[in-house]
Enzyme design. Structure first.
Site, PDB file in Angstrom:
ATOM      1  N   MET A 190      45.092  49.053   8.808  1.00 14.86           N
ATOM      2  CA  MET A 190      44.565  48.851   7.739  1.00 14.86           C
ATOM      3  C   MET A 190      43.665  48.036   7.228  1.00 14.86           C
ATOM      4  O   MET A 190      43.614  47.099   7.485  1.00 14.86           O
ATOM      5  CB  MET A 190      45.631  49.674   6.767  1.00 14.86           C
ATOM      6  CG  MET A 190      45.655  49.360   5.169  1.00 14.86           C
ATOM      7  SD  MET A 190      47.269  49.139   3.574  1.00 14.86           S
ATOM      8  CE  MET A 190      46.607  49.527   3.072  1.00 14.86           C
ATOM      9  N   GLY A 238      39.046  47.416  -0.134  1.00 13.45           N
ATOM     10  CA  GLY A 238      38.547  48.485  -0.622  1.00 13.45           C
ATOM     11  C   GLY A 238      38.357  49.174  -1.464  1.00 13.45           C
ATOM     12  O   GLY A 238      37.083  48.644  -2.645  1.00 13.45           O
ATOM     13  N   LEU A 239      38.462  50.263  -2.451  1.00  8.71           N
ATOM     14  CA  LEU A 239      38.099  50.765  -3.818  1.00  8.71           C
ATOM     15  C   LEU A 239      38.885  51.775  -4.148  1.00  8.71           C
ATOM     16  O   LEU A 239      40.255  52.912  -4.067  1.00  8.71           O
ATOM     17  CB  LEU A 239      36.738  51.846  -2.930  1.00  8.71           C
ATOM     18  CG  LEU A 239      36.426  53.243  -4.835  1.00  8.71           C
ATOM     19  CD1 LEU A 239      35.894  51.725  -6.029  1.00  8.71           C
ATOM     20  CD2 LEU A 239      35.499  53.797  -4.575  1.00  8.71           C
ATOM     21  N   TYR A 267      45.489  60.282 -10.569  1.00 10.33           N
ATOM     22  CA  TYR A 267      44.287  60.792 -11.440  1.00 10.33           C
ATOM     23  C   TYR A 267      43.782  61.574 -11.098  1.00 10.33           C
ATOM     24  O   TYR A 267      42.617  61.719 -11.685  1.00 10.33           O
ATOM     25  CB  TYR A 267      43.781  59.020 -10.199  1.00 10.33           C
ATOM     26  CG  TYR A 267      44.701  58.758  -9.714  1.00 10.33           C
ATOM     27  CD1 TYR A 267      45.243  56.982 -10.808  1.00 10.33           C
ATOM     28  CD2 TYR A 267      44.167  57.153  -8.424  1.00 10.33           C
ATOM     29  CE1 TYR A 267      45.757  56.097 -10.760  1.00 10.33           C
ATOM     30  CE2 TYR A 267      45.113  55.855  -7.921  1.00 10.33           C
ATOM     31  CZ  TYR A 267      45.717  55.669  -9.482  1.00 10.33           C
ATOM     32  OH  TYR A 267      46.138  54.296  -9.209  1.00 10.33           O
ATOM     33  N   GLY A 290      52.688  50.679  13.153  1.00 10.42           N
ATOM     34  CA  GLY A 290      51.748  50.265  13.865  1.00 10.42           C
ATOM     35  C   GLY A 290      50.162  51.594  13.922  1.00 10.42           C
ATOM     36  O   GLY A 290      49.506  51.005  14.625  1.00 10.42           O
TER      37      GLY A 290
END
Length: 337
Positions: A84, A88-89, A120, A81
């Site tokens: 998005m 992006g990155l 990361y 819902g």
């Protein structure tokens, strides 16, 4: 007297017809409208305002729903819902300072989708850049991931991610790839959704066989599956399988990954198409992904490249060009997972 009455009636009738005709010919609002392809207002360099707030109860907006990309607003509606962004990155292998600067460059250039992960080591840098930015939090979409060595205590891993990012909620949390206790870890993600800590959840590096085994064991269908996708490894069987489940596909390594980027960007077919559109090879690859319904998160520490990677809505690949890039597939996977 009859003549005068008839003349009056005729005059009134003619007047009414002329008045109605004049009203009908008043022009419609000619205010600037969004360009169908770019999503920009004509003559404007500003991207449309983006919000990742929950959709209306019907779950769909004009031009959206399921896996359909809304190119005008540069977003897709997830099965959770929430909206998005589709570009992006990625922040893999960036130092703290470089990551802060890269996220800042993304936000300054209208980008709103940021991908990080516990492994990361960039969650704190991502959070720092977001907190320093003037962009409202609700316009930014942050994805992070739990690594398999965190699955045994996923509840703690979720709280660690929340603390590292320090931006309130997390838009999307993925399991990084299959591993021991992955079902149990996913159930902790489900609970975090119920608790309001996470908005959407999903998987990374899950393919057809893994999904067939995994999905019957969970309650909340993944909103996103993130896999390696590029012209030399296209997943032409996996992508439609995932999309048919109502799940959005996101691709990492769109430029082929470490040691392969130069070759892919220099591919003669891609370079020829790029020249025809007066864009770069990188932009062609990203646009090819988008037209296949794949969200893109190219990694970069270069502000100019980050800006360029967002500028993929001013052109469109035709069927022949899409077919030419589809023909480059080698089923050549560049990472082990």
């Amino acid at each position: 007297m009859k003549f005068l009455f008839s003349s009056s009636v005729l005059f009134i009738a003619v007047f009414c017809v002329l008045w109605l005709s004049a009203c009908r010919d008043v022009p419609e609002d000619t205010g600037t409208k969004p360009d169908k392809n770019t999503g920009f207002n004509n003559g404007s360099s500003q991207a449309p305002s983006q919000s990742n707030a929950e959709a209306e109860p019907d779950g769909k907006q004009p031009g959206e729903g399921g896996n359909s990309f809304d190119f005008e607003n540069r977003r897709v509606l997830l099965n959770s819902g929430y909206y998005m962004p589709v570009t992006g990155l990625g922040t893999y292998a960036l130092s703290h300072e470089t990551c802060v600067n890269s996220v800042t460059a993304l936000l300054d250039n209208g980008g709103r989708l940021i991908d990080t992960a516990s492994v990361y080591g960039t969650e704190k840098a991502v959070g720092e850049a977001i907190r320093k930015s003037s962009v409202p939090r609700e316009e930014i979409f942050v994805t992070t991931k739990l690594y398999p060595n965190q699955y045994a205590d996923a509840k703690k891993a979720i709280n660690d991610a929340l603390n590292n990012l320090d931006i309130g909620y997390i838009d999307l949390v993925l399991l990084h790839h299959p591993g021991a206790n992955d079902v149990e870890a996913y159930k902790e993600l489900e609970q975090a959704v119920r608790d309001g800590k996470i908005r959407s959840i999903g998987l990374s590096n899950w393919y057809i066989e893994e999904l067939k085994e995994f999905l019957p064991q969970i309650t909340i269908t993944p909103a996103v599956v993130q896999n390696e996708i590029h012209p030399y490894y296209q997943e032409n069987d996996v992508i439609p399988y995932i999309q048919d489940l109502g799940i959005v596909v996101e691709g990492w390594f769109p430029f082929g990954g470490r040691g392969h980027t130069k070759e892919l960007l220099g591919d003669e077919v891609i370079s020829f198409i790029a020249k025809a559109h007066n864009v770069t090879s990188a932009q062609v690859i990203l646009r090819w992904n988008l037209q296949k319904g794949v969200v893109v998160i190219p990694g970069s520490g270069n502000p100019e490249h980050i800006k360029e990677n967002l500028d993929v809505f001013g052109f469109e690949l035709n069927e022949k060009e899409m077919a030419q890039i589809n023909g480059l597939n080698r089923d050549e996977k560049h990472e082990w997972y």
